[in-house]
Scaffold this motif. Structure first.
Motif, PDB file in Angstrom:
ATOM      1  N   LYS A 289     -61.781  28.683 -30.250  1.00 18.70           N
ATOM      2  CA  LYS A 289     -61.461  29.942 -30.918  1.00 18.70           C
ATOM      3  C   LYS A 289     -60.085  29.854 -31.565  1.00 18.70           C
ATOM      4  CE  LYS A 289     -64.284  32.580 -27.744  1.00 18.70           C
ATOM      5  NZ  LYS A 289     -64.298  33.538 -26.659  1.00 18.70           N
ATOM      6  N   ASP A 290     -59.920  30.591 -32.647  1.00 19.50           N
ATOM      7  CA  ASP A 290     -58.651  30.666 -33.350  1.00 19.50           C
ATOM      8  C   ASP A 290     -57.837  31.815 -32.763  1.00 19.50           C
ATOM      9  OD1 ASP A 290     -56.574  30.456 -35.174  1.00 19.50           O
ATOM     10  OD2 ASP A 290     -57.660  31.535 -36.748  1.00 19.50           O
ATOM     11  N   ILE A 291     -56.650  31.518 -32.258  1.00 20.58           N
ATOM     12  CA  ILE A 291     -55.842  32.515 -31.577  1.00 20.58           C
ATOM     13  C   ILE A 291     -55.420  33.634 -32.513  1.00 20.58           C
ATOM     14  CG2 ILE A 291     -53.620  31.355 -31.871  1.00 20.58           C
ATOM     15  CD1 ILE A 291     -54.776  33.190 -28.716  1.00 20.58           C
ATOM     16  N   VAL A 292     -55.193  33.333 -33.783  1.00 19.69           N
ATOM     17  CA  VAL A 292     -54.801  34.365 -34.753  1.00 19.69           C
ATOM     18  C   VAL A 292     -55.941  35.369 -34.938  1.00 19.69           C
ATOM     19  CG1 VAL A 292     -54.093  34.779 -37.138  1.00 19.69           C
ATOM     20  CG2 VAL A 292     -53.195  32.813 -35.907  1.00 19.69           C
ATOM     21  N   GLU A 293     -57.165  34.889 -35.012  1.00 18.50           N
ATOM     22  CA  GLU A 293     -58.315  35.778 -35.135  1.00 18.50           C
ATOM     23  C   GLU A 293     -58.499  36.622 -33.881  1.00 18.50           C
ATOM     24  OE1 GLU A 293     -61.760  33.478 -36.166  1.00 18.50           O
ATOM     25  OE2 GLU A 293     -60.861  32.763 -38.025  1.00 18.50           O
ATOM     26  N   LEU A 294     -58.279  36.033 -32.717  1.00 18.93           N
ATOM     27  CA  LEU A 294     -58.407  36.783 -31.470  1.00 18.93           C
ATOM     28  C   LEU A 294     -57.373  37.904 -31.389  1.00 18.93           C
ATOM     29  CD1 LEU A 294     -59.038  33.932 -28.879  1.00 18.93           C
ATOM     30  CD2 LEU A 294     -60.663  35.615 -29.720  1.00 18.93           C
ATOM     31  N   ILE A 295     -56.159  37.618 -31.823  1.00 21.84           N
ATOM     32  CA  ILE A 295     -55.114  38.640 -31.810  1.00 21.84           C
ATOM     33  C   ILE A 295     -55.478  39.770 -32.772  1.00 21.84           C
ATOM     34  CG2 ILE A 295     -52.705  39.103 -32.432  1.00 21.84           C
ATOM     35  CD1 ILE A 295     -52.068  36.271 -31.337  1.00 21.84           C
TER      36      ILE A 295
ATOM     37  N   GLU B  71     -58.494  40.715 -33.701  1.00 18.80           N
ATOM     38  CA  GLU B  71     -59.581  41.476 -33.088  1.00 18.80           C
ATOM     39  C   GLU B  71     -59.044  42.410 -32.007  1.00 18.80           C
ATOM     40  OE1 GLU B  71     -62.680  38.944 -31.579  1.00 18.80           O
ATOM     41  OE2 GLU B  71     -62.831  37.873 -33.481  1.00 18.80           O
ATOM     42  N   GLY B  72     -58.133  41.899 -31.203  1.00 13.29           N
ATOM     43  CA  GLY B  72     -57.547  42.701 -30.131  1.00 13.29           C
ATOM     44  C   GLY B  72     -56.733  43.853 -30.672  1.00 13.29           C
ATOM     45  N   ARG B  73     -56.014  43.614 -31.762  1.00 11.63           N
ATOM     46  CA  ARG B  73     -55.218  44.676 -32.370  1.00 11.63           C
ATOM     47  C   ARG B  73     -56.128  45.796 -32.858  1.00 11.63           C
ATOM     48  NH1 ARG B  73     -52.536  42.517 -37.102  1.00 11.63           N
ATOM     49  NH2 ARG B  73     -51.770  40.993 -35.623  1.00 11.63           N
ATOM     50  N   ASP B  74     -57.271  45.444 -33.448  1.00  8.01           N
ATOM     51  CA  ASP B  74     -58.222  46.451 -33.912  1.00  8.01           C
ATOM     52  C   ASP B  74     -58.769  47.266 -32.750  1.00  8.01           C
ATOM     53  OD1 ASP B  74     -57.867  45.610 -36.518  1.00  8.01           O
ATOM     54  OD2 ASP B  74     -59.675  44.349 -36.533  1.00  8.01           O
ATOM     55  N   LYS B  75     -59.082  46.608 -31.654  1.00  5.31           N
ATOM     56  CA  LYS B  75     -59.592  47.307 -30.475  1.00  5.31           C
ATOM     57  C   LYS B  75     -58.514  48.201 -29.863  1.00  5.31           C
ATOM     58  CE  LYS B  75     -62.964  43.795 -29.199  1.00  5.31           C
ATOM     59  NZ  LYS B  75     -63.342  42.795 -28.200  1.00  5.31           N
ATOM     60  N   PHE B  76     -57.287  47.703 -29.832  1.00  7.88           N
ATOM     61  CA  PHE B  76     -56.185  48.454 -29.234  1.00  7.88           C
ATOM     62  C   PHE B  76     -55.885  49.710 -30.042  1.00  7.88           C
ATOM     63  CE2 PHE B  76     -51.611  49.044 -28.216  1.00  7.88           C
ATOM     64  CZ  PHE B  76     -51.765  49.244 -26.854  1.00  7.88           C
ATOM     65  N   ALA B  77     -56.104  49.672 -31.345  1.00 10.07           N
ATOM     66  CA  ALA B  77     -55.836  50.821 -32.200  1.00 10.07           C
ATOM     67  C   ALA B  77     -56.748  51.995 -31.859  1.00 10.07           C
ATOM     68  CB  ALA B  77     -56.008  50.442 -33.662  1.00 10.07           C
ATOM     69  N   SER B  78     -57.904  51.722 -31.281  1.00  8.78           N
ATOM     70  CA  SER B  78     -58.839  52.796 -30.944  1.00  8.78           C
ATOM     71  C   SER B  78     -58.609  53.382 -29.555  1.00  8.78           C
ATOM     72  CB  SER B  78     -60.269  52.285 -31.055  1.00  8.78           C
ATOM     73  OG  SER B  78     -60.535  51.333 -30.032  1.00  8.78           O
ATOM     74  N   VAL B  79     -57.623  52.856 -28.826  1.00  5.56           N
ATOM     75  CA  VAL B  79     -57.325  53.366 -27.489  1.00  5.56           C
ATOM     76  C   VAL B  79     -56.471  54.625 -27.623  1.00  5.56           C
ATOM     77  CG1 VAL B  79     -56.150  52.886 -25.308  1.00  5.56           C
ATOM     78  CG2 VAL B  79     -57.441  51.078 -26.444  1.00  5.56           C
ATOM     79  N   PRO B  80     -56.924  55.735 -27.034  1.00  4.51           N
ATOM     80  CA  PRO B  80     -56.126  56.959 -27.135  1.00  4.51           C
ATOM     81  C   PRO B  80     -54.840  56.842 -26.311  1.00  4.51           C
ATOM     82  CG  PRO B  80     -58.048  57.311 -25.728  1.00  4.51           C
ATOM     83  CD  PRO B  80     -58.147  55.923 -26.293  1.00  4.51           C
ATOM     84  N   SER B  81     -53.807  57.388 -26.857  1.00  7.37           N
ATOM     85  CA  SER B  81     -52.542  57.403 -26.123  1.00  7.37           C
ATOM     86  C   SER B  81     -51.903  58.770 -26.329  1.00  7.37           C
ATOM     87  CB  SER B  81     -51.613  56.281 -26.598  1.00  7.37           C
ATOM     88  OG  SER B  81     -51.323  56.450 -27.975  1.00  7.37           O
ATOM     89  N   GLY B  82     -51.417  59.280 -25.244  1.00  9.07           N
ATOM     90  CA  GLY B  82     -50.788  60.594 -25.311  1.00  9.07           C
ATOM     91  C   GLY B  82     -49.376  60.550 -24.800  1.00  9.07           C
ATOM     92  N   GLY B  83     -48.655  61.568 -25.051  1.00  8.34           N
ATOM     93  CA  GLY B  83     -47.262  61.572 -24.674  1.00  8.34           C
ATOM     94  C   GLY B  83     -46.872  62.633 -23.734  1.00  8.34           C
TER      95      GLY B  83
END
Length: 69
Positions: free
Chosen positions: A49-55, A57-69
């Motif tokens: 696997k290409d580590i740049v592609e994995l990062i 993909e992970g960034r896209d998934k992380f963007a959908s995680v709700p975060s509150g303050g």
């Protein structure tokens, strides 16, 4: 986390496909040890696997995680 950090350091250093020995070498240079079970699991998950592609993909998934303050 230290295994992933060592892997990424190896990639940043120009090694596109670091081996287990490369990771162990990086960790031992700072006095840390690698857990063989976790290291072999990480290496099997990253194999081919290409580590740049994995990062990306992970960034896209992380963007959908709700975060509150």
């Amino acid at each position: 986390m230290k295994l992933i950090a060592a892997y990424l350091l190896a990639v940043l250093g120009g090694n596109e496909c670091p081996s287990s020995d490369d990771i162990k070498g990086i960790l031992s240079s700072v006095g840390a040890e690698a857990d063989e079970t976790k290291l072999s699991h990480l290496m099997s998950e990253l194999e081919g696997k290409d580590i740049v592609e994995l990062i990306a993909e992970g960034r896209d998934k992380f963007a959908s995680v709700p975060s509150g303050g």
